[in-house]
Design an enzyme around this catalytic site. Structure first.
Site, PDB file in Angstrom:
ATOM      1  NE  ARG A  58      -7.194   4.602   5.756  1.00  0.00           N
ATOM      2  CZ  ARG A  58      -6.306   5.645   6.591  1.00  0.00           C
ATOM      3  NH1 ARG A  58      -6.604   5.820   7.751  1.00  0.00           N
ATOM      4  NH2 ARG A  58      -5.449   6.078   5.895  1.00  0.00           N
ATOM      5  CB  CYS A  60      -3.678   6.605  11.622  1.00  0.00           C
ATOM      6  SG  CYS A  60      -4.013   5.417  10.228  1.00  0.00           S
ATOM      7  CE  LYS A  90      -1.636   1.584   3.983  1.00  0.00           C
ATOM      8  NZ  LYS A  90      -1.387   3.037   4.404  1.00  0.00           N
ATOM      9  CG  ASN A  91       2.436   2.890   3.554  1.00  0.00           C
ATOM     10  OD1 ASN A  91       1.022   3.131   3.063  1.00  0.00           O
ATOM     11  ND2 ASN A  91       2.591   2.536   4.766  1.00  0.00           N
ATOM     12  NE  ARG A 145       0.483  10.709  10.744  1.00  0.00           N
ATOM     13  CZ  ARG A 145       0.029   9.595   9.870  1.00  0.00           C
ATOM     14  NH1 ARG A 145      -1.241   9.429   9.976  1.00  0.00           N
ATOM     15  NH2 ARG A 145       0.885   9.146   9.123  1.00  0.00           N
ATOM     16  CG  ASP A 162       3.322   1.544   9.527  1.00  0.00           C
ATOM     17  OD1 ASP A 162       3.168   1.696   8.336  1.00  0.00           O
ATOM     18  OD2 ASP A 162       3.058   2.342  10.213  1.00  0.00           O
TER      19      ASP A 162
HETATM   20  C1  EPZ Z   1       4.254   7.197   6.485  1.00  0.00           C
HETATM   21  O1  EPZ Z   1       3.611   7.977   7.087  1.00  0.00           O
HETATM   22  C2  EPZ Z   1       3.099   6.049   6.331  1.00  0.00           C
HETATM   23  N1  EPZ Z   1       2.058   6.315   5.611  1.00  0.00           N
HETATM   24  C3  EPZ Z   1       2.883   5.547   7.584  1.00  0.00           C
HETATM   25  O2  EPZ Z   1       1.854   4.310   7.676  1.00  0.00           O
HETATM   26  C4  EPZ Z   1       4.236   4.938   8.227  1.00  0.00           C
HETATM   27  O3  EPZ Z   1       3.947   4.894   9.707  1.00  0.00           O
HETATM   28  C5  EPZ Z   1       5.372   6.284   8.379  1.00  0.00           C
HETATM   29  O4  EPZ Z   1       5.414   6.751   6.987  1.00  0.00           O
HETATM   30  C6  EPZ Z   1       6.480   5.907   8.850  1.00  0.00           C
HETATM   31  O5  EPZ Z   1       7.184   4.688   8.277  1.00  0.00           O
HETATM   32  C7  EPZ Z   1       1.924   6.187   4.024  1.00  0.00           C
HETATM   33  O6  EPZ Z   1       2.879   5.854   3.372  1.00  0.00           O
HETATM   34  C8  EPZ Z   1       0.705   6.670   3.513  1.00  0.00           C
HETATM   35  P1  EPZ Z   1       6.659  10.310   8.206  1.00  0.00           P
HETATM   36  P2  EPZ Z   1       4.325   9.647   7.046  1.00  0.00           P
HETATM   37  O7  EPZ Z   1       6.667  11.337   7.260  1.00  0.00           O
HETATM   38  O8  EPZ Z   1       4.959   9.895   5.616  1.00  0.00           O
HETATM   39  C9  EPZ Z   1       6.547  13.514  11.787  1.00  0.00           C
HETATM   40  C10 EPZ Z   1       0.369   2.721   7.597  1.00  0.00           C
HETATM   41  O9  EPZ Z   1      -0.246   2.323   8.738  1.00  0.00           O
HETATM   42  N2  EPZ Z   1       6.593  14.369  10.847  1.00  0.00           N
HETATM   43  O10 EPZ Z   1       7.885   9.303   8.377  1.00  0.00           O
HETATM   44  O11 EPZ Z   1       3.107  10.615   7.599  1.00  0.00           O
HETATM   45  C11 EPZ Z   1       5.461  12.893  11.815  1.00  0.00           C
HETATM   46  O12 EPZ Z   1       4.380  13.507  12.443  1.00  0.00           O
HETATM   47  C12 EPZ Z   1       0.616   4.267   7.832  1.00  0.00           C
HETATM   48  O13 EPZ Z   1       0.419   2.221   6.578  1.00  0.00           O
HETATM   49  C13 EPZ Z   1       6.821  15.759  11.338  1.00  0.00           C
HETATM   50  O14 EPZ Z   1       7.008  16.131  12.433  1.00  0.00           O
HETATM   51  O15 EPZ Z   1       5.440   9.268   8.150  1.00  0.00           O
HETATM   52  C14 EPZ Z   1       5.782  11.452  12.488  1.00  0.00           C
HETATM   53  O16 EPZ Z   1       5.543  11.619  13.693  1.00  0.00           O
HETATM   54  C15 EPZ Z   1       0.597   4.885   9.377  1.00  0.00           C
HETATM   55  N3  EPZ Z   1       7.158  16.690  10.443  1.00  0.00           N
HETATM   56  C16 EPZ Z   1       6.926  11.095  12.014  1.00  0.00           C
HETATM   57  O17 EPZ Z   1       7.590  12.383  11.766  1.00  0.00           O
HETATM   58  C17 EPZ Z   1       7.066  16.333   8.980  1.00  0.00           C
HETATM   59  O18 EPZ Z   1       7.060  17.344   8.193  1.00  0.00           O
HETATM   60  C18 EPZ Z   1       6.967  10.253  10.891  1.00  0.00           C
HETATM   61  O19 EPZ Z   1       6.348  10.851   9.799  1.00  0.00           O
HETATM   62  C19 EPZ Z   1       6.714  15.053   8.518  1.00  0.00           C
HETATM   63  C20 EPZ Z   1       6.709  14.230   9.395  1.00  0.00           C
END
Ligand code: EPZ
Length: 424
Positions: A398, A117, A22-23, A122, A306
Site C-alpha cells: 500500500r 489501518c 505516498k501521504n 479514527r 509512522d
Molecule cells: C494521516 O492519517 C496519515 N495517512 C497516517 O499515515 C499518519 O499516521 C497520520 O496522518 C498522522 O501523521 C494519510 O496521510 C493517508 P490525523 P490521518 O488526522 O489523516 C485522531 C501511514 O502509515 N482524529 O492526523 O488519519 C485520529 O483518530 C498512515 O501512511 C480525531 O480524533 O491522521 C488519530 O488518532 C497511517 N478526529 C489522530 O487524530 C479527527 O477528526 C491523528 O489523525 C481527526 C483525527
C-alpha cells in the site's frame, strides 16, 4: 497469496533512491478534483493506495493517464461529484479527501465512510467541525458522509481541538475555492501539508502559512492545470535508515530532504548510528552496539508515528530497556504480537511499549498487521537468525514502492513468492 521470504543476517550496503511521498501524493491526487483542467503529477510512487485512488477518480469520470515513469496526467473536468463507489472508497483512509474537494468544487459532497489501518477509533469530528464552519450542513453516519450547503463553502476561522493531518488537508481542499478568506489555527505542520499548499498555489490558489500552525487561504474563483513533482517520502526514507542501522550496514539514500528526517536522524544517532547529511542525500552507518533509547511519537516535527514500529524493531536489538510511547493513535502496537513470535520481549501498557532489548531475534511465520507494522517485520526478518515468512504483504505494498527490489539491491536475501491459497 503473496508472501515475502527473508533469510536474515545480511548487513545492508549500497544506495537506494527514495520514491515520492505516498501521504503527499494522495491529497494532491484528490485535490485535482478541484481543477477543471489537466494536471501533470511527477515523482508519483507506484503503490497500491495511489493506484486505487486513480481508479476512484476514473470511476467518477476523470481521465488518469500514465505519461512516463512515475508521471501521470489527471483531468477531472468531466468528473461527477458524489459518484465514488463505496467498495473502493472503504479500502483506504485518503479517499475521505473527496469530502473536501467535492465540497470545494460542487458545494456538496457524498462519500462513503473511509477505511484505513486499524489503530483504534479514527473519528472525523474535526473534519466535520471544519466543513460546518465553512457553511456546510454535514450528515455523517458509520456508512456515509454527506455535506450540503446553500451557497458553497464560505471563508471562516477554524481552531482545531488538536493537530490532525487529515482535517487540515480536508479544510484546505474545501476552502481554496470558497467565497472569502479562511484561517486554520492549530493546523498540522507536516511536509505533505506544505506540498499540498505548493501544488494548490501552482494551480492558482492563495494558500499561505503551510508548515506553520496557522494557514491562511484566500478563496479564488477557479484553479488551472499545472505540472507538479511530489516531495520525497520521509517515512520510506526513515524506514531504510532504520534498516541500515539495525543490520549494522552502510546505506546511502538519494532523493531525500534531510530537513524532513531530523527527528529520525536524531533518534538513530542517540541509538548509536552515524547519520551524514548532504543536500538531497543521507548516509546511515550502523554500529555493532545499538544503544537503548526512548521514543514518543508526536505530530511533525516530532518523531513520526509512522516510524514507530520500525524504531521498535531497532530497540529490540539495543542493549537495555527502551520505552516507546504512541502519542498520536489510541493503539498502534498490534505488531508486538508478531514481533514476539520472533523472540522479541516487549510489554505493552496502554500507549507505551516497554522493550527489553538484546534478545536475539529468530525467523518465524508472521504477518503484516498494517502498512508500517508490515515493513517493521521485514526489518526484524533482516536481523533475525534464520528464515522469516511474512504474509498479508499487500498491506506493505500500500505504501512501499518495490520494497523487495530495493532491499535486494542493498544485499538483502529477500524474495516475494506467490503461495497458492489454501483450498477450503
Ligand atoms: C494521516 O492519517 C496519515 N495517512 C497516517 O499515515 C499518519 O499516521 C497520520 O496522518 C498522522 O501523521 C494519510 O496521510 C493517508 P490525523 P490521518 O488526522 O489523516 C485522531 C501511514 O502509515 N482524529 O492526523 O488519519 C485520529 O483518530 C498512515 O501512511 C480525531 O480524533 O491522521 C488519530 O488518532 C497511517 N478526529 C489522530 O487524530 C479527527 O477528526 C491523528 O489523525 C481527526 C483525527
Amino acid at each position: 497469496m503473496d508472501k515475502i521470504i527473508v533469510k536474515g543476517g545480511a548487513c545492508l550496503h549500497g544506495s537506494v533512491e527514495i520514491s515520492g511521498m505516498k501521504n503527499a501524493a494522495l491529497p494532491i491526487i484528490y485535490a485535482c478534483v478541484l481543477v477543471e483542467d489537466k494536471c501533470i503529477i511527477e515523482n508519483v510512487p507506484d503503490v497500491r493506495d495511489v493506484a486505487l485512488s486513480f481508479n476512484i477518480l476514473r470511476s467518477m469520470g476523470a481521465t488518469v493517464t500514465p505519461i512516463g515513469k512515475n508521471t501521470v496526467e489527471i483531468d477531472c473536468t468531466e468528473l461527477k461529484g458524489g459518484t465514488s463507489k463505496r467498495e473502493m472508497v472503504q479500502k483506504i483512509r485518503a479517499s475521505y479527501y473527496l469530502l473536501g474537494s467535492e465540497f470545494g468544487r460542487f458545494g456538496e459532497a457524498n462519500v462513503a465512510y473511509p477505511g484505513g489501518c486499524d489503530f483504534g477509533g479514527r473519528p472525523i469530528d474535526q473534519h466535520i467541525k471544519g466543513f460546518e464552519a465553512l457553511g456546510g450542513t454535514v450528515n455523517a453516519d458509520c456508512d456515509h458522509v454527506q455535506i450540503s450547503s446553500e451557497f458553497g463553502p464560505r471563508g471562516t476561522n477554524i481552531f482545531f481541538d488538536f493537530v490532525t493531518v487529515g482535517a487540515t488537508i480536508n479544510v484546505m481542499l474545501a476552502a481554496v475555492l470558497a467565497e472569502g478568506t479562511t484561517i486554520i489555527e492549530n493546523a498540522a505542520r507536516e511536509p505533505h501539508i506544505v506540498d499540498l499548499a505548493n501544488f494548490l498555489n501552482t494551480c492558482g490558489a492563495r494558500v499561505s502559512g503551510a508548515g506553520t500552525d496557522v494557514i491562511k487561504i484566500k478563496g479564488v474563483n477557479s484553479l488551472h492545470g499545472c505540472t507538479y513533482a511530489i516531495i520525497p517520502d520521509m517515512i520510506e526514507a526513515g524506514t531504510y535508515m532504520v534498516a541500515a542501522a539495525a543490520t549494522g550496514g552502510c546505506v546511502k539514500l538519494t532523493n531525500v530532504i534531510p530537513k524532513h528526517l531530523e527527528s529520525v536522524s536524531s533518534k538513530l544517532e542517540e541509538a548509536g548510528a552515524v547519520v551524514d547529511e548532504y543536500d538531497d542525500t543521507v548516509i546511515v552507518t550502523g554500529k555493532e552496539k545499538i544503544r537503548k533509547a526512548n521514543v514518543k511519537t508526536h505530530p511533525y516535527p516530532g518523531f513520526p508515528t509512522d516510524m514507530q514500529p520500525q524504531m521498535a524493531v531497532l530497540l529490540c536489538l539495543a542493549n537495555g530497556v527502551s520505552y516507546v510511547s504512541e502519542g498520536v493513535y489510541e493503539k498502534r502496537f498490534r505488531y508486538v504480537e508478531e514481533l514476539t513470535k520472533m523472540g522479541a520481549v516487549i510489554k505493552v501498557a496502554g500507549r507505551t511499549a516497554v522493550i527489553e532489548g538484546g534478545k536475539p531475534l529468530h525467523g518465524a511465520s508472521v504477518r503484516a498487521v498494517d502498512l508500517r507494522a508490515g515493513v517493521a517485520m521485514v526489518i526484524a526478518a533482516l536481523c533475525a537468525e534464520g528464515t522469516t515468512e511474512i504474509s498479508d504483504i499487500h498491506l506493505i505494498e500500500r505504501g512501499y514502492d518495490d520494497v523487495v527490489g530495493k532491499l535486494k539491491t542493498l544485499g538483502a536475501d529477500i524474495e516475494k513468492v506467490t503461495v497458492p491459497d489454501m483450498i477450503g
